[in-house]
Each structure stands twice: as structure tokens, then as C-alpha cells.
Design an enzyme around this catalytic site. Structure first.
Site, PDB file in Angstrom:
ATOM      1  N   GLU A 282      -5.684  -7.794  11.089  1.00 26.54           N
ATOM      2  CA  GLU A 282      -5.861  -8.990  10.860  1.00 26.54           C
ATOM      3  C   GLU A 282      -4.788  -9.252  11.038  1.00 26.54           C
ATOM      4  O   GLU A 282      -3.477  -9.261  10.931  1.00 26.54           O
ATOM      5  CB  GLU A 282      -6.027  -8.848   9.296  1.00 26.54           C
ATOM      6  CG  GLU A 282      -7.081  -7.421   8.191  1.00 26.54           C
ATOM      7  CD  GLU A 282      -7.848  -8.913   8.537  1.00 26.54           C
ATOM      8  OE1 GLU A 282      -8.329  -9.956   8.614  1.00 26.54           O
ATOM      9  OE2 GLU A 282      -9.604  -8.032   8.335  1.00 26.54           O
ATOM     10  N   CYS A 316      -2.060 -16.693   5.849  1.00 25.27           N
ATOM     11  CA  CYS A 316      -2.993 -16.803   7.343  1.00 25.27           C
ATOM     12  C   CYS A 316      -4.253 -17.719   7.214  1.00 25.27           C
ATOM     13  O   CYS A 316      -4.265 -18.023   7.934  1.00 25.27           O
ATOM     14  CB  CYS A 316      -3.049 -15.302   7.208  1.00 25.27           C
ATOM     15  SG  CYS A 316      -3.993 -14.994   5.863  1.00 25.27           S
TER      16      CYS A 316
HETATM   17  P1  NAD Z   1       5.052  -9.092  11.279  1.00 29.82           P
HETATM   18  O1  NAD Z   1       4.225  -8.513  12.410  1.00 29.82           O
HETATM   19  O2  NAD Z   1       6.145  -9.611  11.654  1.00 29.82           O
HETATM   20  O3  NAD Z   1       4.756  -7.885  10.485  1.00 29.82           O
HETATM   21  C1  NAD Z   1       3.807  -6.873   9.972  1.00 29.82           C
HETATM   22  C2  NAD Z   1       4.233  -5.856   9.580  1.00 29.82           C
HETATM   23  O4  NAD Z   1       4.772  -5.081  11.302  1.00 29.82           O
HETATM   24  C3  NAD Z   1       5.487  -5.173   9.197  1.00 29.82           C
HETATM   25  O5  NAD Z   1       5.839  -4.140   7.759  1.00 29.82           O
HETATM   26  C4  NAD Z   1       6.392  -5.131   9.710  1.00 29.82           C
HETATM   27  O6  NAD Z   1       7.423  -3.966   9.835  1.00 29.82           O
HETATM   28  C5  NAD Z   1       5.034  -3.824  11.025  1.00 29.82           C
HETATM   29  N1  NAD Z   1       5.704  -4.045  12.562  1.00 29.82           N
HETATM   30  C6  NAD Z   1       6.516  -4.632  13.933  1.00 29.82           C
HETATM   31  N2  NAD Z   1       6.766  -4.241  14.073  1.00 29.82           N
HETATM   32  C7  NAD Z   1       5.692  -3.070  14.570  1.00 29.82           C
HETATM   33  C8  NAD Z   1       5.549  -1.807  16.062  1.00 29.82           C
HETATM   34  N3  NAD Z   1       5.698  -2.199  16.196  1.00 29.82           N
HETATM   35  N4  NAD Z   1       4.871  -0.551  14.705  1.00 29.82           N
HETATM   36  C9  NAD Z   1       4.407  -0.983  14.269  1.00 29.82           C
HETATM   37  N5  NAD Z   1       4.824  -1.463  12.446  1.00 29.82           N
HETATM   38  C10 NAD Z   1       5.393  -3.004  13.047  1.00 29.82           C
HETATM   39  O7  NAD Z   1       4.400  -9.274  10.385  1.00 29.82           O
HETATM   40  P2  NAD Z   1       4.965 -11.303   9.014  1.00 29.82           P
HETATM   41  O8  NAD Z   1       5.535 -11.895   9.100  1.00 29.82           O
HETATM   42  O9  NAD Z   1       5.567  -9.945   8.311  1.00 29.82           O
HETATM   43  O10 NAD Z   1       4.036 -11.468   8.483  1.00 29.82           O
HETATM   44  C11 NAD Z   1       2.704 -12.748   8.828  1.00 29.82           C
HETATM   45  C12 NAD Z   1       2.281 -13.010   9.794  1.00 29.82           C
HETATM   46  O11 NAD Z   1       1.029 -12.188   9.602  1.00 29.82           O
HETATM   47  C13 NAD Z   1       1.580 -13.916   9.688  1.00 29.82           C
HETATM   48  O12 NAD Z   1       0.976 -14.129  11.527  1.00 29.82           O
HETATM   49  C14 NAD Z   1       0.277 -14.262   9.093  1.00 29.82           C
HETATM   50  O13 NAD Z   1      -0.816 -15.291   9.634  1.00 29.82           O
HETATM   51  C15 NAD Z   1      -0.048 -12.550   9.517  1.00 29.82           C
HETATM   52  N6  NAD Z   1      -0.957 -12.516   7.939  1.00 29.82           N
HETATM   53  C16 NAD Z   1      -2.199 -12.007   8.517  1.00 29.82           C
HETATM   54  C17 NAD Z   1      -3.181 -12.004   7.071  1.00 29.82           C
HETATM   55  C18 NAD Z   1      -4.667 -10.986   7.894  1.00 29.82           C
HETATM   56  O14 NAD Z   1      -5.662 -10.950   6.518  1.00 29.82           O
HETATM   57  N7  NAD Z   1      -5.415 -11.847   8.650  1.00 29.82           N
HETATM   58  C19 NAD Z   1      -3.130 -11.795   5.696  1.00 29.82           C
HETATM   59  C20 NAD Z   1      -1.239 -12.057   5.492  1.00 29.82           C
HETATM   60  C21 NAD Z   1      -0.377 -12.281   6.820  1.00 29.82           C
END
Ligand code: NAD
Length: 553
Positions: A282, A316
Site C-alpha cells: 500500500e 496517501c
Molecule cells: P516509509 O516508507 O518511510 O516507512 C514506512 C514503514 O516502513 C516505516 O515503519 C519504516 O520504518 C519501514 N521501513 C523503512 N525501511 C524499511 C525496510 N528496508 N524494511 C522494512 N521496513 C522498512 O513511509 P512513511 O514516511 O512512514 O509514510 C509515508 C508514505 O506512506 C507516503 O508515501 C504515503 O503515500 C504512504 N502511505 C500509503 C498509504 C496507502 O494506503 N497506500 C497510506 C498511508 C501512507
């Protein structure tokens, strides 16, 4: 080469020039700060140590709210092992029993709504209404909806075979086992719980890796779960940075659901691919809003303001770009600017405000870059446009006009309070531009002619398209939610989302005894080949029934 991000990965979040908020505390342990000018960190800190704690600050005030221990890779592994053991008994329960227990969790959430809302307001700086409606209420509604739907959706059912009439086929939905939920900071209560509740109802155990940006609210969710008398090992959280998420995948869960950025999605999907762990992604969005020539200007303007600035644009499915038909463009921009200037922004823990703080300070840098790029290429800032001085992390709700696809603000995810407008001459032009994106999560079409808008909606490339409305599908558990293109794959919510959390098992049983030998089995003879050859034409050629019977004779 891009700078190393504070989360230890070079990606779309990179912010060259930022310093790691990394220091040694009184105990000599490495702590990574976030908020109030500091940023989160991951993996090795500035001095080469691994971070052991996360400090959480209130984005609206800079106040230190608390700190949380980072889970080590070994601890993550043990958490997954405990979850696996807990799942055995849970998965063996009748689904109705699981529903009843998940509703106990829902009741505990409702009973403790005020303390959850208070923490969301402080840790995220989001308005009290949004904490209640978009986090607590969404989680409570989702639990209620799926607890009612699960017995029907997960019941085994028969598939009538079109050819093998001598057999009966049954489809069963079996728990996958341990589901890893990796979640972001923008809805830190409802997003991880959405996936957790659906996974639990399907009979799985869950390990959540919450965002490092909002660690306290995840702890609160776990505390509420435990207080409801539910098995502690069935729902666990493993706080930490990116490497903790990576360790969770290395611990070989049976399913992974990531909500996060496209860059993280690529890494997580690759890690899952290497281990053949099925997953749902997502990821980010760039929702277009098409305002048709006959759009109701007042409703469209109000929708844009709400859809663009709710949760300070850190959504998002935010309205990230508006294509306004020239018939309505000027009136629409003027009204959006007026409404935007009326918004009250400030510390939501002190007063009722419409727009709160920026949860993750890096998004302020991102907003500034988009605006500078757009202005340099000819766009005009009509409202807001800058960070607010003083305590806390605030960025003014911003409206930009005169944008085009040469500007990053129209093509890359903003994830902040900016609404860019582009004037279009025809709806076909709007449609072409809306589809000219690497992302495809949500989209919006506004028109007084519902049928016309629906036809247009069907041609927009996105996982969900809303007509004359914004954002609401984030709160309709009845419908599948998810993206296409780089916005991800798989679905959360809806019957599809519940079944995603299951292994689909086909059981085939004979309807009548076929004796000791099946005609499809050995030996292969010239005679049987001849029969099958005739059968091919009889069964699959065009022509009428008589002609086909003639083929066999
Ligand atoms: P992010 O990708 O930086 O982090 C998301 C999660 O992934 C965090 O818990 C982070 O610690 C973890 N993570 C980071 N690197 C990792 C790795 N190598 N392996 C496993 N886990 C890892 O995103 P963010 O800044 O927390 O959130 C914002 C983003 O999320 C935006 O792009 C937004 O559009 C998206 N988002 C999407 C939805 C959806 O339903 N499609 C909903 C909310 C937010």
C-alpha cells in the site's frame, strides 16, 4: 550520490543537508530524535552505533513526550516465534469466536477513546476531530464491519465445476500464520490496526512494526489490546527504524503488508520476493481531481480544501493536483483560496483547529522544494506558501495556480498541505493528464451530471475513483482499498482484503465412485487418443449441438 536519509536509506525521503538527530544519552545509549528540528534515524547513527531508543516529540510544541526502546533483530525473531505459537490456538478457534474476541478489543478502544485521541493529538499534532473520526472511529467501525462479515466471507463454499461433473470442489480460507504489518506515521493508530484486525479475524497472529516517527501511539494500541484480556503474543509490536522492519521480514513471517513510500515498497517487496513471502504493498498516491465544466463550484471548492488539507495533507489519498476546466477554473481557484484563508491552524492540544502540525518535519523540506520549483517555472502562490515561524512544525495550507506537468508539484507525491491547480480546455485533456502519472491510488471527478462523471471515473487509472466526494473510501471497510502502477498491489479492506490474509485452499471430492480406473489415467492408447481428439472438437468448436454430436459419431 544522494545523501543517506536519517532512516538509513537513500530514497525519495532523502533530505540532503539534514543532520542526524543522533546523540548519546546519560546512559551512554544511542538515541535518535525526531521532531522539533531533529529527525528520525535508523541503523548506524552518526557515531557508528546502532540506535537503541526512539524519542518522540510533539510536532505542534516540540515537547518531549517519551521514548521507546528499539527492538533488536534477535528480539524481533523471538517475537515472530511467540506469535507463531500463539497463532496455533487462535487459528483453530471457530471464526465466530475470533470475531467475539476482536469485538472485545473494539470495546476497549471505544472505552479508552479519550486517552487515545489525546495521545494522537499530541504525538501527531492532528486536530482532535481527525484523531476521533479518522483514527479511532475508523478502527472501531472496521472491527465491527469485519466481525460481522468474516463468518460469511471466510465460510468454505462450493465451486460448481463446469466439466468434471463427477467431482465436487470446495474452497476454504485458511489463516496464513504470522502476518507482519509495517506501517507509516500519518494514521499511526488506524492503519496498523486496520491490517491487524483483518489479519486476526482471518485467524492469523500479527507482529506490527510501527513507524519510528510515532512510536507511542503504537504502544498505546498494544496496551489497549492487552487490557482487553486478549492473548499477548497474538498481537505484538516491535518498535524501531527501517532495519527493524527488515529484521521482521528476515524472521520469515507468512505474509507481509507494508503501508509506506514507493521507495520502501521496492525494498520490502524485493526482500519478500527473495524469501517468497506473499505481500501487499500500500504505497504512495498522487490523487488527481478533475473539475468538469459543469462542476458545482461551491461543493468542489469545499471538497478540495478538505481533501487537500485534512491531516495537513499527509494523506496517501490527498487531493494532490486539480485539473479544472476553463469554464470553472477561475471561480474555483478564487473560492478555494478564500476557504483556505479561513482555516485555523495551530496546536490542536490547546484549541479546536482545522489544520494541525506536520508530523514528520522532512515533509516541510519537501513542500518548500515543490513550491520553489513551481514558482521558478511560472506558477503563482495564491494562499500560504511557507513554514510557520515559532515553536512546532507547521506549514501553511497552500494553493498554487498556473501549474503544469513540468513542475514536480504536479508529478511527484507532495504529502503535505499544498493544492496545485492546472487549467484545462477539455475533459479529455484532464483525463490524459490525470493518467499521466506513475502512481494510481485514488482519484476524484466532480460534475453535476452523475452519469457523465461516472463514465469519466471509469477511465481514470486508479485503484479507487470517487465522484463528487473526497477521501471517504479510507473509511469504507466494505470496499477494497489499494493502488495500481507504483502505488502498489494487493488490497486492504473489502472482502478481497479479508481473503488476502488467507491461504486459499481447494479441496476436491468425488461425487460418485469411478471404479478402479479413471479414463484420464494410464495406459495411453491409440483408441483413447482418438476419443479425446473427437472430444476436443465436440466440446470446443463453434457450430450447433447437432453438428457437435456429429463430430463424435
Ligand atoms: P516509509 O516508507 O518511510 O516507512 C514506512 C514503514 O516502513 C516505516 O515503519 C519504516 O520504518 C519501514 N521501513 C523503512 N525501511 C524499511 C525496510 N528496508 N524494511 C522494512 N521496513 C522498512 O513511509 P512513511 O514516511 O512512514 O509514510 C509515508 C508514505 O506512506 C507516503 O508515501 C504515503 O503515500 C504512504 N502511505 C500509503 C498509504 C496507502 O494506503 N497506500 C497510506 C498511508 C501512507
Amino acid at each position: 550520490m544522494p545523501a543517506k536519509s536519517p532512516r538509513g536509506c537513500a530514497d525519495e525521503h532523502d533530505a540532503p543537508g539534514r543532520t542526524l538527530g543522533c546523540q548519546e544519552d546519560e546512559m551512554g545509549q544511542v538515541v535518535m530524535d525526531r521532531g522539533a528540528g531533529n529527525v528520525t534515524g535508523s541503523g548506524p547513527g552518526a557515531n557508528g552505533h546502532a540506535a537503541t531508543k526512539i524519542r518522540s516529540y510533539a510536532p505542534a510544541t516540540g515537547e518531549l513526550l517519551g521514548e521507546v526502546k528499539v527492538t533488536s533483530a534477535d528480539e524481533v525473531k523471538r517475537a515472530v516465534e511467540r506469535a507463531r505459537r500463539a497463532q496455533e490456538a487462535w487459528g483453530a478457534l471457530p471464526v465466530e469466536e475470533r470475531c467475539e474476541r476482536v469485538l472485545r478489543f473494539r470495546d476497549a478502544i471505544v472505552d479508552r477513546a479519550d486517552e487515545i485521541v489525546d495521545l494522537l493529538v499530541r504525538e501527531c499534532g492532528k486536530p482532535r476531530h481527525e484523531a476521533l473520526l479518522h483514527e479511532v472511529m475508523v478502527a472501531a467501525d472496521l472491527a465491527t464491519f469485519f466481525a460481522k462479515a468474516a463468518p460469511r466471507v471466510l465460510a468454505p463454499h462450493e465451486v460448481k465445476l463446469h466439466m468434471f461433473k463427477h467431482r465436487r470442489s470446495f474452497i476454504h480460507y485458511k489463516p496464513r500464520g504470522v502476518v507482519a504489518v509495517i506501517s507509516p506515521w500519518n494514521y499511526p493508530f488506524q492503519l496498523p490496526l486496520r491490517d491487524a484486525i483483518i489479519a486476526l479475524l482471518a485467524g492469523n497472529a500479527v507482529v506490527i512494526k510501527p513507524s519510528e516517527v510515532t512510536p507511542l501511539i503504537a504502544q498505546k494500541a498494544k496496551e489497549v489490546w492487552d487490557s482487553a484480556g486478549l492473548p499477548e503474543d497474538l498481537l505484538q509490536i516491535v518498535p524501531g527504524y527501517g532495519p527493524t522492519g527488515a529484521a521482521l521480514i528476515e524472521a520469515q513471517p507468512d505474509f507481509v503488508i507494508l503501508t509506506g513510500s514507493v521507495a520502501t515498497g521496492r525494498r520490502v517487496a524485493a526482500a519478500c520476493g527473495e524469501r517468497l513471502i506473499p505481500c501487499v504493498m500500500e504505497l504512495g498516491g498522487k490523487a488527481p481531481l478533475i473539475a468538469c465544466a459543469d462542476a458545482d463550484v461551491e461543493r468542489t471548492a469545499r471538497a478540495i480544501v478538505f481533501g487537500g488539507f485534512s491531516n495537513a495533507g499527509q494523506v496517501c489519498v490527498s487531493v494532490e493536483r486539480v485539473y479544472a476546466h476553463r469554464e470553472v477554473h477561475d471561480k474555483l481557484v478564487d473560492r478555494v483560496v478564500e476557504l483556505t484563508k479561513e482555516l485555523r491552524q495551530g496546536d490542536p492540544s490547546a484549541e479546536f483547529v482545522d489544520v494541525g502540525a506536520i508530523i514528520f518535519p522532512h515533509q516541510i523540506d519537501v513542500a518548500e522544494k515543490h513550491i520553489a520549483d513551481a514558482v521558478q517555472k511560472g506558477a503563482a502562490v495564491r494562499a500560504g506558501g511557507k513554514r510557520r515561524e515559532g515553536p512546532g512544525q507547521f506549514f501553511e495550507p497552500t494553493v498554487i495556480d498556473g501549474c503544469n506537468h513540468q513542475m514536480t508539484v504536479m508529478t511527484e507525491e507532495i504529502f503535505g498541505p499544498i493544492v496545485p491547480f492546472m487549467r484545462v480546455s477539455t475533459e479529455e485533456e484532464a483525463l490524459r493528464l490525470a493518467n499521466d502519472s506513475h502512481l494510481g491510488l485514488n482519484a476524484y471527478v466532480f460534475s453535476r451530471d452523475r452519469d457523465h462523471a461516472t463514465r469519466l471515473a471509469e477511465r481514470v487509472e486508479a485503484g479507487s475513483v470517487l465522484v463528487n466526494d473526497v477521501l471517504t473510501n479510507g473509511g469504507t471497510p466494505d470496499t477494497p482499498f489499494g493502488g495500481i502502477k507504483a502505488s502498489g498491489f494487493g488490497r486492504a479492506m473489502g472482502e478481497e482484503g479479508l481473503r488476502e490474509m488467507c491461504n486459499i485452499k481447494h479441496v476436491s471430492v468425488e461425487r460418485v465412485g469411478m471404479g478402479s480406473k479413471d479414463p484420464l489415467w494410464y495406459p495411453y492408447t491409440a483408441q483413447s487418443y482418438g476419443w479425446f481428439r473427437k472430444g476436443l472438437r465436440a466440446l470446443f468448436s463453434g457450430g450447433g449441438l447437432l453438428q457437435r454430436i456429429g463430430e463424435i459419431l
